[in-house]
Write an enzyme that holds these catalytic residues in place. Structure first.
Site, short mmCIF file in Angstrom:
data_model
loop_
_atom_site.label_atom_id
_atom_site.label_comp_id
_atom_site.label_asym_id
_atom_site.label_seq_id
_atom_site.Cartn_x
_atom_site.Cartn_y
_atom_site.Cartn_z
N SER A 21 -9.81 1.57 5.48
CA SER A 21 -10.99 2.38 5.18
C SER A 21 -12.25 1.86 5.89
O SER A 21 -12.51 0.66 5.94
CB SER A 21 -11.23 2.36 3.67
OG SER A 21 -12.38 3.12 3.36
N CYS A 129 -18.04 -1.91 -4.85
CA CYS A 129 -19.39 -1.40 -4.57
C CYS A 129 -20.30 -1.65 -5.78
O CYS A 129 -19.83 -1.85 -6.89
CB CYS A 129 -19.33 0.09 -4.25
SG CYS A 129 -18.98 1.09 -5.65
N ILE A 190 -7.61 -7.69 1.04
CA ILE A 190 -8.92 -7.87 0.45
C ILE A 190 -9.95 -6.92 1.09
O ILE A 190 -9.77 -6.48 2.23
CB ILE A 190 -9.44 -9.33 0.62
CG1 ILE A 190 -9.52 -9.69 2.11
CG2 ILE A 190 -8.61 -10.29 -0.15
CD1 ILE A 190 -10.21 -11.06 2.38
C1 LIG Z 1 -17.59 -1.10 9.25
C2 LIG Z 1 -16.73 -1.26 8.02
C3 LIG Z 1 -16.76 -0.28 7.03
C4 LIG Z 1 -15.96 -0.40 5.88
N1 LIG Z 1 -15.99 0.58 4.92
C5 LIG Z 1 -15.14 0.50 3.84
C6 LIG Z 1 -15.09 1.56 2.87
O1 LIG Z 1 -15.75 2.60 2.97
N2 LIG Z 1 -14.25 1.38 1.79
C7 LIG Z 1 -13.47 0.27 1.64
O2 LIG Z 1 -12.73 0.17 0.66
N3 LIG Z 1 -13.49 -0.72 2.56
C8 LIG Z 1 -14.30 -0.63 3.65
N4 LIG Z 1 -14.30 -1.64 4.60
C9 LIG Z 1 -13.43 -2.83 4.39
C10 LIG Z 1 -12.13 -2.73 5.19
O3 LIG Z 1 -11.38 -1.59 4.81
C11 LIG Z 1 -11.27 -4.00 5.01
O4 LIG Z 1 -10.99 -4.17 3.63
C12 LIG Z 1 -11.96 -5.26 5.51
O5 LIG Z 1 -12.71 -5.00 6.67
C13 LIG Z 1 -10.96 -6.39 5.81
O6 LIG Z 1 -9.99 -6.03 6.77
P1 LIG Z 1 -10.17 -6.34 8.36
O7 LIG Z 1 -10.48 -7.80 8.48
O8 LIG Z 1 -8.86 -5.94 9.00
O9 LIG Z 1 -11.32 -5.51 8.84
C14 LIG Z 1 -15.11 -1.53 5.74
C15 LIG Z 1 -15.06 -2.50 6.75
C16 LIG Z 1 -15.85 -2.38 7.89
C17 LIG Z 1 -15.76 -3.44 8.97
#
Ligand SMILES: Cc1cc2nc3c(=O)[nH]c(=O)nc-3n(C[C@H](O)[C@H](O)[C@H](O)COP(=O)(O)O)c2cc1C
Length: 302
Positions: A21, A129, A190
């Site tokens: 997401s 959130c 996470i």
């Molecule tokens: C720019 C950005 C926007 C995100 N928006 C959401 C969101 O709307 N809802 C959510 O549950 N997580 C959101 N996340 C968190 C990611 O889904 C994920 O949990 C987190 O980035 C860790 O994974 P990664 O290291 O592969 O990015 C967001 C992350 C990023 C970087």
């Protein structure tokens, strides 16, 4: 060729690799870059019952081995998504998970009701959130509130409910058990870790919101540890994410107990990342005589 197909919460997926997401939009732009049939599913940008504006000022900062963001959950609202995006999303043929947010238990339930429509395979409830009604605490850091949101969402929908946990807690297992008991069908973890970046020239925070969420390779060891702890403690499937950049990272998360994984920040660095990661996972399975990727889930010898 090994079999990469998984069944996560009754959803048949071509591979265990799901777009995380906030990093894949609603999947529509991604389809220009990768073969969407290799991707297991997509988790869309978090949706609220009404449109949210997000934060002012700088919203992204690069860090060592990762990034900080403080987008502030900007989104067009669930009804707008259903009318304007969902018809196109359905044409992709990739299972779609609707990620959702709310400012109160009632808003979460309302959002779940709105999003329970054909074309959506599951709900992913983001409980990290701010809880405006409760004075800024987060739903994801209090087991009682995490359980209350889970229960309300379960009562409002017939779809499988995945609860996405915040890592900004001392004891992740307590929160995981609370949402399991409240009826969650699955858990994803996470979300981002709370961080700060400083501009030494101006002596001011780089981000408009002062703090932001850390993601990318820097968080992987923390995410792996939490996935391992939670997968041992609950009886529902776990979806692991945090810093996955390669096929071998996926293997690590699955060995730690994840039945599926999500790829986030990697998509922002390279929009073809998920297809490469799926191909690397396939090659790892071949090299290691793993015929069916499900075989590796929870095989960590610890
Ligand atoms: C720019 C950005 C926007 C995100 N928006 C959401 C969101 O709307 N809802 C959510 O549950 N997580 C959101 N996340 C968190 C990611 O889904 C994920 O949990 C987190 O980035 C860790 O994974 P990664 O290291 O592969 O990015 C967001 C992350 C990023 C970087």
């Amino acid at each position: 060729m090994s079999s990469l197909a998984v069944n996560f919460l009754g959803i048949p997926m071509a591979s265990p690799v799901i777009g995380a997401s906030g990093t894949v939009g609603f999947g529509l732009e991604l389809a220009d870059y990768i073969d969407m049939h290799k991707v297991g599913a997509l988790s869309g940008k978090g949706l609220a019952p009404t449109p949210w504006k997000g934060n002012e000022g700088v919203r992204i900062a690069e860090t060592t081995s990762g990034m900080l963001n403080c987008i502030g959950l900007e989104n067009p609202g669930a009804p707008y998504f259903i009318e304007h995006y969902l018809p196109e999303v359905r044409k992709l043929g990739t299972p779609f998970i609707a990620n959702m947010v709310g400012k109160s238990v009632e808003e979460y339930a309302e959002c779940a009701r709105i999003l329970t429509v054909p074309g959506i395979s599951a709900l992913e409830v983001n409980i990290s959130c701010p809880n405006v009604k409760e004075g800024g605490a987060a739903f994801g850091t209090d087991p009682k509130q995490a359980a209350a949101v889970t229960k309300a969402v379960k009562e409002a929908t017939s779809l499988p409910v995945i609860v996405k946990l915040s890592p900004n807690v001392t004891d992740i297992v307590t929160i995981a058990k609370a949402v399991e008991e409240a009826g969650a069908d699955g858990i994803s973890l996470i979300n981002t870790l709370l961080g700060l970046a400083i501009d030494t020239r101006t002596r001011r925070p780089i981000l408009g919101n002062i703090t932001g969420g850390l993601s990318g390779p820097a968080v992987k060891p923390v995410a792996l540890r939490m996935v391992w702890q939670v997968a041992k403690a609950v009886h529902i499937p776990v979806c692991g994410l945090g810093g996955i950049m390669t096929g071998e990272d996926v293997v690590e998360f699955m060995m730690a107990g994840a039945a599926a994984v999500q790829v986030g920040t990697a998509n922002l660095a390279d929009p073809t990342a998920m297809e490469r990661i799926v191909d690397e996972l396939d090659a790892w399975c071949d090299r290691n005589n793993v015929r069916d990727v499900n075989e590796i889930v929870g095989t960590l010898q610890a």
